[in-house]
Write a protein that holds these residues in place. Structure first.
Motif, mmCIF file in Angstrom:
data_model
loop_
_atom_site.group_PDB
_atom_site.id
_atom_site.type_symbol
_atom_site.label_atom_id
_atom_site.label_comp_id
_atom_site.label_asym_id
_atom_site.label_seq_id
_atom_site.Cartn_x
_atom_site.Cartn_y
_atom_site.Cartn_z
ATOM 1 N N THR A 86 0.823 -1.205 0.000
ATOM 2 C CA THR A 86 0.000 0.000 0.000
ATOM 3 C C THR A 86 0.859 1.257 0.000
ATOM 4 O OG1 THR A 86 -1.784 -1.129 1.187
ATOM 5 C CG2 THR A 86 -1.772 1.283 1.249
ATOM 6 N N ASP A 87 1.904 1.259 0.815
ATOM 7 C CA ASP A 87 2.779 2.430 0.922
ATOM 8 C C ASP A 87 4.063 2.283 0.122
ATOM 9 O OD1 ASP A 87 1.069 3.814 2.595
ATOM 10 O OD2 ASP A 87 2.005 3.070 4.435
ATOM 11 N N ASN A 88 4.168 1.195 -0.653
ATOM 12 C CA ASN A 88 5.419 0.936 -1.379
ATOM 13 C C ASN A 88 6.598 0.933 -0.409
ATOM 14 O OD1 ASN A 88 6.729 0.399 -3.900
ATOM 15 N ND2 ASN A 88 7.606 2.450 -3.823
ATOM 16 N N ALA B 172 -4.986 -6.389 7.003
ATOM 17 C CA ALA B 172 -6.150 -5.544 6.735
ATOM 18 C C ALA B 172 -5.715 -4.267 6.025
ATOM 19 C CB ALA B 172 -6.863 -5.200 8.041
ATOM 20 N N ALA B 173 -6.585 -3.775 5.144
ATOM 21 C CA ALA B 173 -6.276 -2.541 4.401
ATOM 22 C C ALA B 173 -6.095 -1.380 5.377
ATOM 23 C CB ALA B 173 -7.394 -2.237 3.422
ATOM 24 N N HIS B 174 -5.268 -0.411 4.983
ATOM 25 C CA HIS B 174 -5.004 0.721 5.857
ATOM 26 C C HIS B 174 -4.886 1.989 5.026
ATOM 27 C CE1 HIS B 174 -0.741 1.066 4.696
ATOM 28 N NE2 HIS B 174 -0.714 -0.258 4.706
ATOM 29 N N GLN B 175 -4.988 3.106 5.697
ATOM 30 C CA GLN B 175 -4.765 4.387 5.061
ATOM 31 C C GLN B 175 -3.273 4.588 4.843
ATOM 32 O OE1 GLN B 175 -7.248 6.432 3.973
ATOM 33 N NE2 GLN B 175 -8.559 4.715 4.607
ATOM 34 N N PRO B 176 -2.877 5.439 3.908
ATOM 35 C CA PRO B 176 -1.444 5.657 3.675
ATOM 36 C C PRO B 176 -0.707 6.031 4.950
ATOM 37 C CG PRO B 176 -2.720 6.651 1.913
ATOM 38 C CD PRO B 176 -3.723 6.183 2.939
ATOM 39 N N ASN B 177 0.443 5.370 5.147
ATOM 40 C CA ASN B 177 1.321 5.609 6.276
ATOM 41 C C ASN B 177 0.678 5.287 7.614
ATOM 42 O OD1 ASN B 177 4.056 6.264 6.597
ATOM 43 N ND2 ASN B 177 3.578 8.300 7.386
ATOM 44 N N ASN C 118 1.086 3.361 12.934
ATOM 45 C CA ASN C 118 1.354 4.416 11.948
ATOM 46 C C ASN C 118 2.645 4.114 11.172
ATOM 47 O OD1 ASN C 118 3.208 4.913 13.964
ATOM 48 N ND2 ASN C 118 2.416 6.944 14.487
ATOM 49 N N SER C 119 2.739 2.853 10.756
ATOM 50 C CA SER C 119 3.839 2.419 9.876
ATOM 51 C C SER C 119 5.215 2.606 10.501
ATOM 52 C CB SER C 119 3.765 3.154 8.536
ATOM 53 O OG SER C 119 2.556 2.872 7.870
ATOM 54 N N GLY C 120 5.281 2.471 11.815
ATOM 55 C CA GLY C 120 6.563 2.506 12.492
ATOM 56 C C GLY C 120 7.033 3.868 12.938
ATOM 57 N N ILE D 124 13.466 -14.296 3.395
ATOM 58 C CA ILE D 124 13.052 -14.197 1.994
ATOM 59 C C ILE D 124 11.612 -13.694 1.986
ATOM 60 C CG2 ILE D 124 12.868 -15.386 -0.226
ATOM 61 C CD1 ILE D 124 14.481 -17.712 1.014
ATOM 62 N N ALA D 125 11.318 -12.717 1.139
ATOM 63 C CA ALA D 125 9.962 -12.170 1.045
ATOM 64 C C ALA D 125 9.650 -11.812 -0.401
ATOM 65 C CB ALA D 125 9.817 -10.931 1.939
ATOM 66 N N THR D 126 8.357 -11.866 -0.770
ATOM 67 C CA THR D 126 7.918 -11.444 -2.101
ATOM 68 C C THR D 126 7.009 -10.235 -1.968
ATOM 69 O OG1 THR D 126 5.977 -12.899 -2.114
ATOM 70 C CG2 THR D 126 8.029 -13.786 -3.010
ATOM 71 N N TRP D 127 6.951 -9.469 -3.050
ATOM 72 C CA TRP D 127 6.098 -8.281 -3.073
ATOM 73 C C TRP D 127 4.653 -8.709 -3.285
ATOM 74 C CZ3 TRP D 127 8.389 -3.474 -2.410
ATOM 75 C CH2 TRP D 127 7.496 -2.386 -2.456
ATOM 76 N N PRO D 128 3.744 -8.276 -2.406
ATOM 77 C CA PRO D 128 2.331 -8.672 -2.580
ATOM 78 C C PRO D 128 1.790 -8.261 -3.942
ATOM 79 C CG PRO D 128 2.684 -7.702 -0.407
ATOM 80 C CD PRO D 128 3.954 -7.473 -1.182
ATOM 81 N N GLY D 129 1.253 -9.235 -4.661
ATOM 82 C CA GLY D 129 0.682 -8.979 -5.982
ATOM 83 C C GLY D 129 1.687 -8.975 -7.109
ATOM 84 N N GLN D 130 2.981 -8.936 -6.796
ATOM 85 C CA GLN D 130 4.042 -8.977 -7.808
ATOM 86 C C GLN D 130 5.115 -9.970 -7.350
ATOM 87 O OE1 GLN D 130 5.332 -5.025 -9.333
ATOM 88 N NE2 GLN D 130 3.795 -4.161 -7.937
#
Length: 847
Positions: A124-126, A167-172, A200-202, A457-463
């Motif tokens: 969501t926040d890249n 769960a979906a969140h607002q930016p940042n 709040n994204s850390g 190891i991690a993958t980008w969600p959706g990519q």
């Protein structure tokens, strides 16, 4: 089949021009199990309590941190008219340039930093979040172009897990969980204080939560229920920090914990005391959860567990499901991991699971993978993945199946090389469900390669083609499933120093050894140059001829011990260390030992110093004190017939292992007294890992024990003689005493004959190093497991002085009156320097 490569990442034999040969030992990145045991023993000797094996050092460290935070002042201070008003400044490495990554079929070495243990990606926040072994959580918003630290002043910077609420969140405004404590079972895998939470994204954090259940452990896995954000599951494992093999009943049992209030309160839901490697929710059946367990007792629940009621109750799958044998305790550390996916997320297609375990056979601990394609009902052995984590399955064991693509499967391990015909899998990919694997260590385009020892190891969600990996050298990303890699260590400062030294005349000059990233040189910028390969220990710059530098690799009885030398100063690279004054088992000249006894007891990071009066003389400590006259000249031309070292004390060992410590009695600290005698030191001090201090007043011909009333068993980390008055001598102790007042700094005012504690105000934690202030007499600096302390009254009292340094252990401290600087080298957040603004006391001509 698995493709493997032979890669020696550190040092091959180097020949010196001319008739004489100076041979360097072949240092490899993939260390043996015995070598790791030696590292753990070293950490244990420095951080366990010799008085009580059940002493809760984790709680003591947390108490020390809390006392540190509440003590005032933290920064500028004034005492007796002498004022310090400086702040510590970070000097990197951020990162190390030309780090020890493979060069075979690669155009250049990579940028590296320290150990990365966890990765979480917020599409969501890249944003990408990574965690360091003792470096805290960092975030990038530009694919690793730059990073920002988020947790520098939390109660623990040792990261075991990072998890995002799906769960979906607002930016940042992402909800983020941080599990503290590194769970990689190494001697420097520090314990934690529980779980922190950010909404709040850390940017800010609350907690730690679960401390009463988790302090002293590592939280190695956290998972948030995809259908109910209030439900969070976590698994604890061991945080070592020198407690390897120490039974501590004051620490509560490891296992699976469950929260129903968003991570604030926790309940243990498994019996026993078994480390947990991974917890994951079934993508098709939300009430079904899976967990990889590490059996540590014959009656342990199992290696792979399943819950059908949202994580409330658990049952073993291994030994029950067809094709999956029981994972049992067999007298060795068992570690397990898992990863799972469906072909079409959200639909009813069967879940594919991969379960990895260090237990290859009931008695072998080399790595094996099992696979299920039918929701865990039946399993098959993935034979092509055999030995996937060998030889360090306790330390390197990440697994990942690509979301939505059950046949694309990644494994992580420790090594670069083929040993005894066994392929080692640093990073491997299968695109056919595990039938065959390809190593993906280096980019196909030849631009970069991965560092050894994979942890995440991690993958980008959706990519899912975009993957990120974390290892002992930092973090890399790939946009094509590992075919090509981009080094994204940019400005990360996670280096774990073991020891360091300051340049005698040049501000912006230092040399330091680091865990798994060799020895490196500071040339005045945040980027440090890679000086030599291997596992860096202590380092020294010749204060008379600074073009001469030296350092140790790891040291181990009947394997390797000694010192490497270079002759171009801080500009030295790996090929410039043309002298190795030491002994190693696979030396081409079997009788070539330079005078060292390879069977001696020796510390993993063995101490050495250059003589204060004649820096061409060097002292190296085993359980002998070894003296090398004209060290740099002899090291450069050493041959099988040239003896460099002689044993002092008439050739007899100085120290022995005595109760209450079971340590080896190896020398841990050396100091020489400034002398008017030209070219030699008449008075020499040594300290040992079992807390004994000895003094020679006849240039090392004989030694007598002093400070017999000191804290026996408490590791002697440093001895300092005041250059203004050699009757004043200090020693620091690394370990935990019986309680407060601490006994971790001691002082003599009669040249070492009698001693008293000088630790008022210091917490009961290891003091790893001490140094005199470069400007003010009667002032000292102490590097501890919770940061820096300062005494302005000769050790009568101490206050914290950490302004600018994160909450991380300081492993070495050096000062230099010529440049008015103090250097603090941490084990997880790089190095920091204090410039005393050119304040200088006349007549103080050196330390």
């Amino acid at each position: 089949m698995r493709k493997s490569y032979l890669l020696f990442c550190a040092v091959s034999a180097t020949l010196m021009a001319g008739a004489a040969q100076a041979v360097k030992p072949p240092i490899t990145e993939a260390e043996s199990a015995d070598t790791n045991a030696a590292r753990d023993a070293y950490a244990t000797s420095r951080r366990a309590s010799p008085y009580d094996v059940n002493f809760n050092s984790a709680a003591a460290r947390l108490d020390a941190y809390n006392a540190f935070q509440s003590a005032l002042p933290k920064g500028a201070m004034a005492a007796g008219g002498v004022t310090h008003a400086e702040h510590w400044q970070a000097i990197g490495p951020a990162p190390i340039v030309g780090g020890q990554t493979p060069t075979f079929n690669v155009t250049s070495r990579s940028l590296v930093t320290g150990r990365v243990t966890a990765i979480a990606i917020d599409a969501t926040d890249n944003a990408v979040f990574i965690g360091g072994a003792q470096g805290g959580v960092w975030r990038t918003l530009n694919d690793g172009g730059t990073w920002t630290p988020l947790t520098d002043y939390l109660g623990s910077l040792a990261v075991g897990a990072i998890a995002l609420d799906p769960a979906a969140h607002q930016p940042n405004q992402a909800t983020l969980y941080l599990g503290t404590g590194e769970g990689n079972f190494a001697g420097d895998s520090y314990f934690g204080v529980g779980i922190y939470k950010s909404t709040n994204s850390g940017q800010t954090w609350s907690g730690p939560y679960g401390g009463a259940l988790m302090t002293g452990r590592s939280v190695l896995t956290i998972a948030v229920d995809s259908t109910n954000s209030s439900v969070v599951l976590a698994g604890t494992s061991s945080g070592i920090a020198g407690e390897a093999g120490v039974t501590n009943p004051t620490l509560l049992a490891r296992g699976i914990f469950r929260s129903t209030d968003g991570g604030v309160t926790w309940t243990k839901v498994t019996a026993g005391n078994n480390p947990v490697g991974k917890i994951a929710q079934d993508p098709n059946t939300p009430l079904r959860w899976w967990a990889a367990m590490s059996p540590v007792a014959p009656t342990a629940l199992g290696g792979l567990l399943k819950s059908e009621d949202g994580g409330l109750t658990w049952a073993a799958v291994d030994g029950v499901a067809t094709g999956l044998p029981a994972i049992t305790f067999a007298g060795a550390t068992i570690r397990s991991n898992l990863t799972l996916t469906t072909a079409t997320p959200g639909n009813a297609s069967a879940v594919t699971l991969y379960f990895g375990t260090s237990q290859q056979t009931p008695t072998a601990n080399n790595g094996r993978v099992y696979k299920s394609s039918d929701d865990g009902a039946t399993w098959t052995h993935v034979t092509a993945a055999e030995y996937f984590c060998y030889p360090q399955c306790f330390y390197d064991q990440p697994l990942l199946v690509e979301p939505g693509a059950p046949n694309t499967f990644y494994t992580g391990g420790g090594g670069y090389e083929v040993a005894d015909g066994v392929p080692l899998g640093l990073f491997s990919r299968s695109v056919d469900g595990g039938t065959t694997f390809d190593e993906k260590i280096r980019s196909d385009d030849g631009t970069t390669a991965l560092h050894a020892d994979m942890h995440a190891i991690a993958t980008w969600p959706g990519q899912p083609n975009r993957i990120w990996v974390g290892n002992d050298g930092g973090v890399w990303r790939s946009d094509d499933r590992g075919d090509n890699w981009v080094d994204v260590n940019s400005n990360l400062a996670l280096t774990q120093f073991s020891g360091c030294d300051l340049h005698p005349t040049q501000f912006g000059g230092a040399l330091g050894g680091t865990q798994d990233n060799g020895t490196n040189a500071w040339l005045g910028t945040s980027a440090w140059a890679h000086s030599d390969d291997g596992d860096g220990g202590f380092a020294a710059i010749d204060h008379t001829t600074p073009t001469q530098v030296a350092h140790t690799y790891f040291n181990q009885t009947n394997n390797l011990m000694g010192v490497a030398a270079a002759y171009v100063g801080l500009a030295a690279g790996p090929n410039d260390y043309i002298g190795f004054a030491g002994a190693f088992t696979n030396d081409p000249n079997p009788d070539y030992n330079n005078g060292l006894i390879l069977s001696d007891n020796v510390l993993f990071y063995a101490p050495f110093i250059l003589d204060r009066n004649n820096t061409t003389t060097m002292y190296f400590g085993t359980n002998h004190l070894n003296k090398a006259v004209d060290f740099f000249n002899k090291a450069a031309v050493s041959t099988s017939t040239l003896q460099i070292y002689t044993q002092l004390n008439g050739g007899a060992t100085i120290t022995t292992a005595v109760p209450p410590s079971a340590y080896t009695g190896a020398i841990s600290a050396i100091e020489t007294v400034p002398s008017v005698l030209a070219g030699d030191s008449q008075i020499i001090f040594v300290g040992s890992d079992n807390g004994r201090v000895f003094r020679s007043v006849d240039s090392g011909a004989t030694f007598q024990e002093v400070d017999a009333g000191g804290p026996l068993g408490l590791f002697v980390s440093n001895i300092l003689v005041d250059p203004r008055n050699p009757q004043i001598v200090y020693q620091s102790r690394s370990g935990f005493s019986a309680g407060l007042p601490a006994r971790n700094v001691r002082k003599s005012i009669d040249g070492g004959t009698t001693w008293n504690d000088a630790a008022s105000g210091l917490p009961n934690v290891p003091v790893n190093a001490i140094a005199f202030d470069p400007a003010f007499p009667n002032q000292l600096w102490a590097g501890t497991d919770v940061g820096m302390y300062l005494s302005t009254d000769g050790g009568d009292s101490w206050i914290p002085y950490n302004e600018g340094i994160p909450n991380v252990a300081v492993f070495d401290v050096k000062s230099n009156p010529a440049t008015h600087t103090v250097l603090a080298c941490t084990h997880g957040r790089g190095a920091f320097i204090l410039n005393t603004d050119a304040i200088f006391i006349d007549g103080f001509d050196g330390l």
